[in-house]
Motif scaffolding. Structure first.
Motif, PDB file in Angstrom:
ATOM      1  N   GLU A  52       4.804  12.050 -20.463  1.00 47.82           N
ATOM      2  CA  GLU A  52       3.631  11.208 -20.707  1.00 47.82           C
ATOM      3  C   GLU A  52       4.000   9.731 -20.659  1.00 47.82           C
ATOM      4  OE1 GLU A  52       2.134  12.489 -24.417  1.00 47.82           O
ATOM      5  OE2 GLU A  52       1.067  14.265 -23.629  1.00 47.82           O
ATOM      6  N   SER A  53       5.178   9.396 -21.239  1.00 44.99           N
ATOM      7  CA  SER A  53       5.618   8.005 -21.225  1.00 44.99           C
ATOM      8  C   SER A  53       5.898   7.529 -19.794  1.00 44.99           C
ATOM      9  CB  SER A  53       6.874   7.849 -22.088  1.00 44.99           C
ATOM     10  OG  SER A  53       7.337   6.521 -22.042  1.00 44.99           O
ATOM     11  N   GLN A  54       6.585   8.369 -19.012  1.00 45.31           N
ATOM     12  CA  GLN A  54       6.844   8.015 -17.618  1.00 45.31           C
ATOM     13  C   GLN A  54       5.542   7.870 -16.821  1.00 45.31           C
ATOM     14  OE1 GLN A  54       9.500  10.974 -16.068  1.00 45.31           O
ATOM     15  NE2 GLN A  54      11.274  10.271 -17.264  1.00 45.31           N
ATOM     16  N   ARG A  55       4.624   8.788 -17.064  1.00 44.58           N
ATOM     17  CA  ARG A  55       3.346   8.735 -16.333  1.00 44.58           C
ATOM     18  C   ARG A  55       2.572   7.460 -16.671  1.00 44.58           C
ATOM     19  NH1 ARG A  55      -1.004  13.171 -17.898  1.00 44.58           N
ATOM     20  NH2 ARG A  55      -0.922  11.843 -19.769  1.00 44.58           N
ATOM     21  N   ASP A  56       2.589   7.100 -17.962  1.00 45.74           N
ATOM     22  CA  ASP A  56       1.887   5.868 -18.346  1.00 45.74           C
ATOM     23  C   ASP A  56       2.516   4.637 -17.696  1.00 45.74           C
ATOM     24  OD1 ASP A  56       0.210   7.408 -19.889  1.00 45.74           O
ATOM     25  OD2 ASP A  56       1.290   7.039 -21.778  1.00 45.74           O
ATOM     26  N   GLN A  57       3.832   4.599 -17.623  1.00 49.41           N
ATOM     27  CA  GLN A  57       4.508   3.462 -16.998  1.00 49.41           C
ATOM     28  C   GLN A  57       4.181   3.383 -15.504  1.00 49.41           C
ATOM     29  OE1 GLN A  57       8.675   3.837 -17.851  1.00 49.41           O
ATOM     30  NE2 GLN A  57       8.444   3.424 -20.050  1.00 49.41           N
ATOM     31  N   ASN A  71       0.823  -1.212   0.000  1.00 48.74           N
ATOM     32  CA  ASN A  71       0.000   0.000   0.000  1.00 48.74           C
ATOM     33  C   ASN A  71       0.857   1.262   0.000  1.00 48.74           C
ATOM     34  OD1 ASN A  71      -2.450  -1.402   0.033  1.00 48.74           O
ATOM     35  ND2 ASN A  71      -2.446  -1.563   2.257  1.00 48.74           N
ATOM     36  N   SER A  72       1.965   1.237   0.743  1.00 48.93           N
ATOM     37  CA  SER A  72       2.850   2.403   0.744  1.00 48.93           C
ATOM     38  C   SER A  72       3.505   2.591  -0.620  1.00 48.93           C
ATOM     39  CB  SER A  72       3.905   2.249   1.826  1.00 48.93           C
ATOM     40  OG  SER A  72       4.744   1.120   1.569  1.00 48.93           O
ATOM     41  N   ALA A  73       3.852   1.485  -1.275  1.00 46.04           N
ATOM     42  CA  ALA A  73       4.440   1.593  -2.615  1.00 46.04           C
ATOM     43  C   ALA A  73       3.433   2.182  -3.602  1.00 46.04           C
ATOM     44  CB  ALA A  73       4.901   0.214  -3.086  1.00 46.04           C
ATOM     45  N   ILE A  74       2.177   1.753  -3.508  1.00 44.65           N
ATOM     46  CA  ILE A  74       1.139   2.306  -4.389  1.00 44.65           C
ATOM     47  C   ILE A  74       0.964   3.798  -4.130  1.00 44.65           C
ATOM     48  CG2 ILE A  74      -1.326   2.236  -4.916  1.00 44.65           C
ATOM     49  CD1 ILE A  74      -1.259  -0.746  -4.314  1.00 44.65           C
ATOM     50  N   SER A  75       1.007   4.188  -2.859  1.00 43.53           N
ATOM     51  CA  SER A  75       0.861   5.606  -2.522  1.00 43.53           C
ATOM     52  C   SER A  75       2.021   6.433  -3.076  1.00 43.53           C
ATOM     53  CB  SER A  75       0.771   5.758  -1.003  1.00 43.53           C
ATOM     54  OG  SER A  75       0.668   7.117  -0.634  1.00 43.53           O
ATOM     55  N   GLN A 110       0.691   2.187 -14.940  1.00 41.14           N
ATOM     56  CA  GLN A 110       0.588   0.746 -15.128  1.00 41.14           C
ATOM     57  C   GLN A 110       1.147  -0.007 -13.915  1.00 41.14           C
ATOM     58  OE1 GLN A 110      -0.978  -0.765 -17.708  1.00 41.14           O
ATOM     59  NE2 GLN A 110      -0.656  -2.695 -16.593  1.00 41.14           N
ATOM     60  N   GLN A 111       2.267   0.501 -13.384  1.00 43.44           N
ATOM     61  CA  GLN A 111       2.824  -0.111 -12.183  1.00 43.44           C
ATOM     62  C   GLN A 111       1.840  -0.024 -11.003  1.00 43.44           C
ATOM     63  OE1 GLN A 111       6.645   1.612 -11.344  1.00 43.44           O
ATOM     64  NE2 GLN A 111       7.505   1.098 -13.346  1.00 43.44           N
ATOM     65  N   SER A 112       1.225   1.139 -10.858  1.00 41.85           N
ATOM     66  CA  SER A 112       0.274   1.323  -9.780  1.00 41.85           C
ATOM     67  C   SER A 112      -0.918   0.370  -9.940  1.00 41.85           C
ATOM     68  CB  SER A 112      -0.216   2.765  -9.742  1.00 41.85           C
ATOM     69  OG  SER A 112      -1.185   2.958  -8.733  1.00 41.85           O
ATOM     70  N   VAL A 140       3.881   5.744  -5.728  1.00 40.21           N
ATOM     71  CA  VAL A 140       3.758   5.824  -7.191  1.00 40.21           C
ATOM     72  C   VAL A 140       2.678   6.825  -7.580  1.00 40.21           C
ATOM     73  CG1 VAL A 140       3.132   4.519  -9.247  1.00 40.21           C
ATOM     74  CG2 VAL A 140       4.673   3.508  -7.575  1.00 40.21           C
ATOM     75  N   ASP A 141       1.559   6.798  -6.861  1.00 40.74           N
ATOM     76  CA  ASP A 141       0.484   7.745  -7.173  1.00 40.74           C
ATOM     77  C   ASP A 141       0.928   9.185  -6.949  1.00 40.74           C
ATOM     78  OD1 ASP A 141      -1.188   5.667  -7.847  1.00 40.74           O
ATOM     79  OD2 ASP A 141      -2.180   5.567  -5.878  1.00 40.74           O
ATOM     80  N   THR A 142       1.723   9.397  -5.900  1.00 46.24           N
ATOM     81  CA  THR A 142       2.246  10.751  -5.657  1.00 46.24           C
ATOM     82  C   THR A 142       3.149  11.199  -6.800  1.00 46.24           C
ATOM     83  OG1 THR A 142       2.147  10.374  -3.267  1.00 46.24           O
ATOM     84  CG2 THR A 142       3.547  12.174  -4.042  1.00 46.24           C
ATOM     85  N   HIS A 143       3.991  10.287  -7.299  1.00 41.43           N
ATOM     86  CA  HIS A 143       4.869  10.609  -8.425  1.00 41.43           C
ATOM     87  C   HIS A 143       4.057  10.906  -9.683  1.00 41.43           C
ATOM     88  CE1 HIS A 143       8.815   9.526 -10.727  1.00 41.43           C
ATOM     89  NE2 HIS A 143       8.498  10.808 -10.815  1.00 41.43           N
ATOM     90  N   VAL A 144       2.994  10.153  -9.887  1.00 39.53           N
ATOM     91  CA  VAL A 144       2.137  10.392 -11.051  1.00 39.53           C
ATOM     92  C   VAL A 144       1.499  11.775 -10.969  1.00 39.53           C
ATOM     93  CG1 VAL A 144       0.020   9.656 -12.206  1.00 39.53           C
ATOM     94  CG2 VAL A 144       1.702   7.956 -11.516  1.00 39.53           C
TER      95      VAL A 144
END
Length: 216
Positions: free
Chosen positions: A75-80, A17-21, A83-85, A23-27
């Motif tokens: 955009e490419s980084q955000r899409d990746q 859950n912390s990893a998902i959080s 997908q990871q999230s 990644v979402d912050t980075h997005v």
């Protein structure tokens, strides 16, 4: 050695859950940069639409081209990252489902053990014998009630002919007593209950004339 390979991390391990959080912050930060670059491109487009072809317009076009390249990279980084999230969210959902399944299995095991333990103490034969005894007692109670409710020397069936004969006999008996004057205590129109009946607490009987007046 620690300078080359680093010290061993003794802190808590990151959770899913912390990893998902993270990644979402980075997005979200990439979305902010993407919006900023889009605004810059819009500004360059508006400026170039008002300029004539020439070195100035070409220079602006080159700057706009670099900004467009940066935006595509973002955009490419955000899409990746998205997908990871998404993949981590699916893994988290599967983990939660597995935990729920394991919890359900544990509860079922405990319930099964408890039921076996409880039902193991029950003697089916004893219950059946008890049911038979209860049925016998109920039948005995019904027999006792039926016996106690019996009537003695009372004919069970009386038909209408017998009733008519009995009523006719009573009528003839009443007529016979009436003809003999039996049971008639009325004198001079006075009711029978007022003739020669003086209460015990009265010293002298009332005069006959006064009794007639009261009766009249």
């Amino acid at each position: 050695m620690n300078r080359l390979f680093g010290a061993k991390n003794t802190g808590p391990k990151p959770t899913l859950n912390s990893a998902i959080s993270n990644v979402d912050t980075h997005v979200e930060s990439l979305d902010v940069k993407h919006a900023k670059l889009t605004a810059e491109l819009t500004t360059y487009q508006q400026r170039m639409s008002k300029m004539r072809d020439g070195p100035g317009k070409t220079a602006l076009k080159q700057k706009a081209l670099k900004i467009l390249q940066r935006r595509k990279m973002i955009e490419s980084q955000r899409d990746q990252l998205q997908q990871q999230s998404w993949n981590m969210e699916q893994a988290s959902m599967m983990t939660d489902n597995l935990k729920n399944v394991m919890t359900t299995v544990d509860v079922m095991k405990d319930t099964n053990k408890s039921l076996k333990k409880q039902y193991g103490k029950i003697d089916i034969d004893k219950i059946e014998r008890m049911q038979d005894e209860m049925q016998d007692l109920m039948e005995m109670g019904n027999d006792i009630q039926e016996s106690m409710s019996r009537s003695y020397d009372v004919p069970e069936d009386v038909d209408e002919a017998e009733l008519d004969a009995e009523l006719e006999a009573l009528g003839e008996e009443a007529d016979f007593e009436s003809s003999l004057g039996i049971g008639s205590k009325e004198q001079d129109g006075m009711p029978g209950f007022m003739v020669d009946e003086v209460p015990q607490f009265v010293d002298e009987p009332p005069e006959q004339g006064k009794v007639k007046e009261v009766a009249g």
